[in-house]
Motif scaffolding. Sequence first.
Motif, PDB file in Angstrom:
ATOM      1  N   THR A 125       0.863  -1.170   0.000  1.00  0.00           N
ATOM      2  CA  THR A 125       0.000   0.000   0.000  1.00  0.00           C
ATOM      3  C   THR A 125       0.899   1.219   0.000  1.00  0.00           C
ATOM      4  O   THR A 125       2.123   1.098   0.036  1.00  0.00           O
ATOM      5  CB  THR A 125      -0.956   0.006   1.211  1.00  0.00           C
ATOM      6  OG1 THR A 125      -1.924   1.045   1.017  1.00  0.00           O
ATOM      7  CG2 THR A 125      -0.213   0.209   2.515  1.00  0.00           C
ATOM      8  N   GLN A 184      -2.178   6.185   2.341  1.00  0.00           N
ATOM      9  CA  GLN A 184      -3.446   5.461   2.462  1.00  0.00           C
ATOM     10  C   GLN A 184      -3.597   5.004   3.916  1.00  0.00           C
ATOM     11  O   GLN A 184      -3.377   3.847   4.258  1.00  0.00           O
ATOM     12  CB  GLN A 184      -3.474   4.268   1.495  1.00  0.00           C
ATOM     13  CG  GLN A 184      -3.307   4.648   0.043  1.00  0.00           C
ATOM     14  CD  GLN A 184      -4.482   5.478  -0.455  1.00  0.00           C
ATOM     15  OE1 GLN A 184      -5.627   5.192  -0.166  1.00  0.00           O
ATOM     16  NE2 GLN A 184      -4.164   6.539  -1.198  1.00  0.00           N
ATOM     17  N   ALA A 239      -5.626   1.868   4.945  1.00  0.00           N
ATOM     18  CA  ALA A 239      -4.982   0.611   4.542  1.00  0.00           C
ATOM     19  C   ALA A 239      -3.816   0.277   5.465  1.00  0.00           C
ATOM     20  O   ALA A 239      -3.634  -0.880   5.856  1.00  0.00           O
ATOM     21  CB  ALA A 239      -4.502   0.709   3.098  1.00  0.00           C
TER      22      ALA A 239
END
Length: 126
Positions: A5, A9, A12
């Motif tokens: 990721t 993010q 995430a």
Amino acid sequence: MITETREDQHGAVRFLRRHDFRQVMRHPESWLAVQAFDPTPFHRALEQVRAAGFDICDLPALQARDPDWQRNWWVLTVLLSRDVPAPSRAIPRRSRNSRDRCPCPGSCRRAAGSPSRALTTSACRG
């Protein structure tokens, strides 16, 4: 298990941490606006590079003057990759037939066996 990721993010990242994933590798990105780049501040460094016997050129110029450019590009890639942080030491892989694989970036054109035959970017398997 491996996943990836981006650090921006946040959801995430939280999910992965909650499920006991841990970071073992980072892939920082760096972008250069080539058209806006001003090489003036690097003039002295470029002169030092040239004085040390190195030449900076584009891929078509390299292809025109170095018949063994693919192998030399591969060697350079291997040498430079040693300076990239990694969780374990990378072992460079090479095709059994070096002409079957293009070691250059995907935007190249490569000669396949003879200089008169060139494959387009979509055919480059490097």
